[in-house]
Design an enzyme around this catalytic site. Structure first.
Site, PDB file in Angstrom:
ATOM      1  N   CYS A 112     -11.021 -11.293  13.270  1.00  0.00           N
ATOM      2  CA  CYS A 112     -12.014 -11.344  12.187  1.00  0.00           C
ATOM      3  C   CYS A 112     -12.902 -12.586  12.270  1.00  0.00           C
ATOM      4  O   CYS A 112     -13.898 -12.686  11.567  1.00  0.00           O
ATOM      5  CB  CYS A 112     -11.307 -11.279  10.846  1.00  0.00           C
ATOM      6  SG  CYS A 112     -10.181  -9.895  10.790  1.00  0.00           S
ATOM      7  N   HIS A 250     -15.962 -13.521   5.610  1.00  0.00           N
ATOM      8  CA  HIS A 250     -15.323 -12.316   6.146  1.00  0.00           C
ATOM      9  C   HIS A 250     -14.854 -11.476   4.961  1.00  0.00           C
ATOM     10  O   HIS A 250     -14.256 -11.994   4.016  1.00  0.00           O
ATOM     11  CB  HIS A 250     -14.151 -12.724   7.041  1.00  0.00           C
ATOM     12  CG  HIS A 250     -13.275 -11.579   7.434  1.00  0.00           C
ATOM     13  ND1 HIS A 250     -13.791 -10.390   7.878  1.00  0.00           N
ATOM     14  CD2 HIS A 250     -11.926 -11.424   7.420  1.00  0.00           C
ATOM     15  CE1 HIS A 250     -12.793  -9.559   8.136  1.00  0.00           C
ATOM     16  NE2 HIS A 250     -11.646 -10.165   7.864  1.00  0.00           N
ATOM     17  N   ASN A 280     -12.240  -3.900   5.209  1.00  0.00           N
ATOM     18  CA  ASN A 280     -12.225  -5.000   6.176  1.00  0.00           C
ATOM     19  C   ASN A 280     -12.569  -4.436   7.553  1.00  0.00           C
ATOM     20  O   ASN A 280     -11.780  -3.697   8.131  1.00  0.00           O
ATOM     21  CB  ASN A 280     -10.829  -5.633   6.166  1.00  0.00           C
ATOM     22  CG  ASN A 280     -10.668  -6.748   7.179  1.00  0.00           C
ATOM     23  OD1 ASN A 280     -11.508  -6.943   8.052  1.00  0.00           O
ATOM     24  ND2 ASN A 280      -9.560  -7.469   7.083  1.00  0.00           N
TER      25      ASN A 280
HETATM   26  N1  ACO Z   1      -0.587   0.970  -2.907  1.00  0.00           N
HETATM   27  C1  ACO Z   1       0.352   0.785  -3.857  1.00  0.00           C
HETATM   28  N2  ACO Z   1       1.346  -0.117  -3.739  1.00  0.00           N
HETATM   29  C2  ACO Z   1       1.360  -0.880  -2.615  1.00  0.00           C
HETATM   30  C3  ACO Z   1       0.411  -0.736  -1.607  1.00  0.00           C
HETATM   31  C4  ACO Z   1      -0.595   0.240  -1.780  1.00  0.00           C
HETATM   32  N3  ACO Z   1      -1.567   0.456  -0.866  1.00  0.00           N
HETATM   33  N4  ACO Z   1       0.685  -1.614  -0.617  1.00  0.00           N
HETATM   34  C5  ACO Z   1       1.770  -2.296  -1.013  1.00  0.00           C
HETATM   35  N5  ACO Z   1       2.188  -1.848  -2.223  1.00  0.00           N
HETATM   36  C6  ACO Z   1       3.320  -2.309  -2.997  1.00  0.00           C
HETATM   37  C7  ACO Z   1       4.376  -2.957  -2.148  1.00  0.00           C
HETATM   38  O1  ACO Z   1       5.231  -1.969  -1.583  1.00  0.00           O
HETATM   39  C8  ACO Z   1       5.076  -3.814  -3.156  1.00  0.00           C
HETATM   40  O2  ACO Z   1       5.952  -3.025  -3.907  1.00  0.00           O
HETATM   41  P1  ACO Z   1       7.412  -3.583  -4.323  1.00  0.00           P
HETATM   42  O3  ACO Z   1       7.132  -4.809  -5.163  1.00  0.00           O
HETATM   43  O4  ACO Z   1       7.986  -2.440  -5.077  1.00  0.00           O
HETATM   44  O5  ACO Z   1       8.076  -3.903  -3.024  1.00  0.00           O
HETATM   45  C9  ACO Z   1       3.951  -4.262  -4.085  1.00  0.00           C
HETATM   46  O6  ACO Z   1       2.880  -3.322  -3.887  1.00  0.00           O
HETATM   47  C10 ACO Z   1       3.459  -5.655  -3.792  1.00  0.00           C
HETATM   48  O7  ACO Z   1       3.208  -5.739  -2.404  1.00  0.00           O
HETATM   49  P2  ACO Z   1       2.662  -7.061  -1.765  1.00  0.00           P
HETATM   50  O8  ACO Z   1       2.424  -6.830  -0.297  1.00  0.00           O
HETATM   51  O9  ACO Z   1       3.515  -8.193  -2.168  1.00  0.00           O
HETATM   52  O10 ACO Z   1       1.261  -7.158  -2.512  1.00  0.00           O
HETATM   53  P3  ACO Z   1       0.255  -8.351  -2.573  1.00  0.00           P
HETATM   54  O11 ACO Z   1      -0.044  -8.642  -3.994  1.00  0.00           O
HETATM   55  O12 ACO Z   1       0.633  -9.484  -1.686  1.00  0.00           O
HETATM   56  O13 ACO Z   1      -1.071  -7.696  -1.957  1.00  0.00           O
HETATM   57  C11 ACO Z   1      -2.321  -7.542   0.089  1.00  0.00           C
HETATM   58  C12 ACO Z   1      -1.054  -7.168  -0.644  1.00  0.00           C
HETATM   59  C13 ACO Z   1      -3.523  -6.902  -0.612  1.00  0.00           C
HETATM   60  C14 ACO Z   1      -2.244  -7.034   1.507  1.00  0.00           C
HETATM   61  C15 ACO Z   1      -2.467  -9.072   0.056  1.00  0.00           C
HETATM   62  O14 ACO Z   1      -1.290  -9.682   0.493  1.00  0.00           O
HETATM   63  C16 ACO Z   1      -3.600  -9.537   0.900  1.00  0.00           C
HETATM   64  O15 ACO Z   1      -4.743  -9.274   0.589  1.00  0.00           O
HETATM   65  N6  ACO Z   1      -3.305 -10.262   1.993  1.00  0.00           N
HETATM   66  C17 ACO Z   1      -4.330 -10.683   2.901  1.00  0.00           C
HETATM   67  C18 ACO Z   1      -4.571  -9.578   3.811  1.00  0.00           C
HETATM   68  C19 ACO Z   1      -5.825  -9.779   4.575  1.00  0.00           C
HETATM   69  O16 ACO Z   1      -6.787 -10.279   4.059  1.00  0.00           O
HETATM   70  N7  ACO Z   1      -5.764  -9.336   5.797  1.00  0.00           N
HETATM   71  C20 ACO Z   1      -6.849  -9.329   6.621  1.00  0.00           C
HETATM   72  C21 ACO Z   1      -7.214 -10.700   7.113  1.00  0.00           C
HETATM   73  S1  ACO Z   1      -7.100 -10.809   8.793  1.00  0.00           S
HETATM   74  C22 ACO Z   1      -8.037  -9.662   9.386  1.00  0.00           C
HETATM   75  O17 ACO Z   1      -9.003  -9.349   8.776  1.00  0.00           O
HETATM   76  C23 ACO Z   1      -7.638  -8.908  10.625  1.00  0.00           C
END
Ligand code: ACO
Length: 323
Positions: A112, A250, A280
């Site tokens: 990214c 990004h 993304n």
């Molecule tokens: N729909 C519904 N529930 C979901 C989903 C979904 N799509 N995905 C995960 N969950 C659930 C999980 O299973 C978990 O449930 P549990 O508590 O029962 O186990 C709960 O939601 C919380 O999951 P987390 O992964 O802890 O959620 P978080 O609040 O951390 O959000 C996210 C996840 C959006 C991925 C966040 O961590 C994030 O944005 N991280 C950065 C990711 C990023 O930006 N990546 C790209 C950058 S690098 C690049 O671009 C290649």
């Protein structure tokens, strides 16, 4: 001393749109979870066009806007983590598709951050006098690397391509940059792994192509690293945050951007966000956003624009550009 100036930006995104509700029909998710956690509501998915097809179409838009013939392009740099082939490179395929017969073409992989790293690379060739111009493109078909049974990743990414045409200039253009890498944390975001199996090293073939991500780790990395990178960049450039007219980050996650904005004390109104429409798109996200702003007349001549990318590697890169 030469400088590089952006003469034109452009993009191409596949037409087919998939909403959060559409995804909720194939994976256990919902619009509320996805949009509140990431700011994403739709993404565009390719229905067959590969990464070089998107990149070539973006290149045609860019060259048309720049008023430059393909045969006059001297350098093509494509940033991608989803190439059509391991070889030939996406850039060589683009060269052939657009007829840029006189260009040197190669790819870089910085996920990214790839568009920023690509601009930086092209800038060095132009500054040193080796080439007078360069086409820099970020292009991704990430849908082919998504596991549509993994709700933690498949809802976040989209397909698209965007880029810029850089030209030698008396004045910058690209004013300053800050880039970095932290390979020690690289395995928190992976895709496209193949283990070694050959007649002299037998074993089970293990191909792991899907994107796998520790979302929390990446979130933490981005919200800590991007503000530091921007602060370092501003110091190198000898300007203050008030001198920045527009920030194009990004487009991974709106919450990450809000935290970055708060830490840098830059008002959110200066940030351009469009992950709602595209998700993304990795290396393509910044140039797609720049193109959208350009088409809407939101970037004026003389504006100082900060672009900042972060992602797999782990890598990050921030750059100040005078338009
Ligand atoms: N729909 C519904 N529930 C979901 C989903 C979904 N799509 N995905 C995960 N969950 C659930 C999980 O299973 C978990 O449930 P549990 O508590 O029962 O186990 C709960 O939601 C919380 O999951 P987390 O992964 O802890 O959620 P978080 O609040 O951390 O959000 C996210 C996840 C959006 C991925 C966040 O961590 C994030 O944005 N991280 C950065 C990711 C990023 O930006 N990546 C790209 C950058 S690098 C690049 O671009 C290649």
């Amino acid at each position: 001393m030469f400088y590089s100036k952006i003469k034109a930006v452009g993009a191409y995104v596949p037409e087919y749109t998939v909403t959060n509700d559409d995804l909720s029909k194939i994976v256990d998710t919902n619009d509320e979870w996805i949009s509140s956690r990431s700011g994403i509501r739709r993404r565009h998915f390719s229905k067959g066009e590969n990464t070089s097809d998107l990149a070539a179409k973006a290149a045609e838009v860019i060259l048309k806007k720049a008023g430059v013939k393909a045969e006059d392009v001297e350098l093509i740099v494509v940033a991608s983590v989803s190439p059509d082939y391991a070889t030939p490179s996406v850039s060589c395929l683009v060269q052939s598709k657009i007829g840029a017969v006189n260009a040197v073409a190669f790819d870089i992989g910085a996920a990214c951050s790839g568009f920023v790293f690509g601009l930086s690379t092209a800038d060095k060739f132009i500054k040193s006098g080796v080439y007078k111009n360069a086409l820099v493109i970020g292009s991704e078909v990430l849908s082919k690397y998504l596991d549509f049974e993994d709700r933690g990743t498949c809802v976040l990414f989209g397909d698209g391509a965007g880029g810029a045409f850089l030209e030698r200039s008396e004045e910058g253009g690209i004013l300053s940059e800050d880039m970095g890498s932290d390979g020690a944390r690289g395995l928190s975001l992976t895709s496209g792994f193949r283990n070694v199996v050959n007649p002299y090293c037998e074993g089970e073939r293990f191909i792991h192509s899907y994107i796998e991500m520790d979302g929390r780790e990446i979130f933490d990395f981005a919200t800590r690293t991007v503000p530091k990178s921007v602060e370092a960049l501003i110091e190198k450039a000898g300007i203050s945050v008030e001198d920045i007219d527009i920030v194009v980050p990004h487009q991974a996650n709106a919450r990450i951007v809000q935290i970055v904005a708060r830490k840098l004390k830059i008002p959110m109104e200066k940030f351009y966000l469009n992950m709602e429409e595209y998700g993304n798109t990795s290396s393509a996200s910044i140039p797609i956003a720049l193109n959208e702003m350009d088409n809407k007349g939101l970037i004026k001549k003389g504006d100082t624009v900060l672009i900042t990318g972060f992602g797999a590697g782990l890598t990050w890169g921030s750059m100040l550009i005078k338009f």
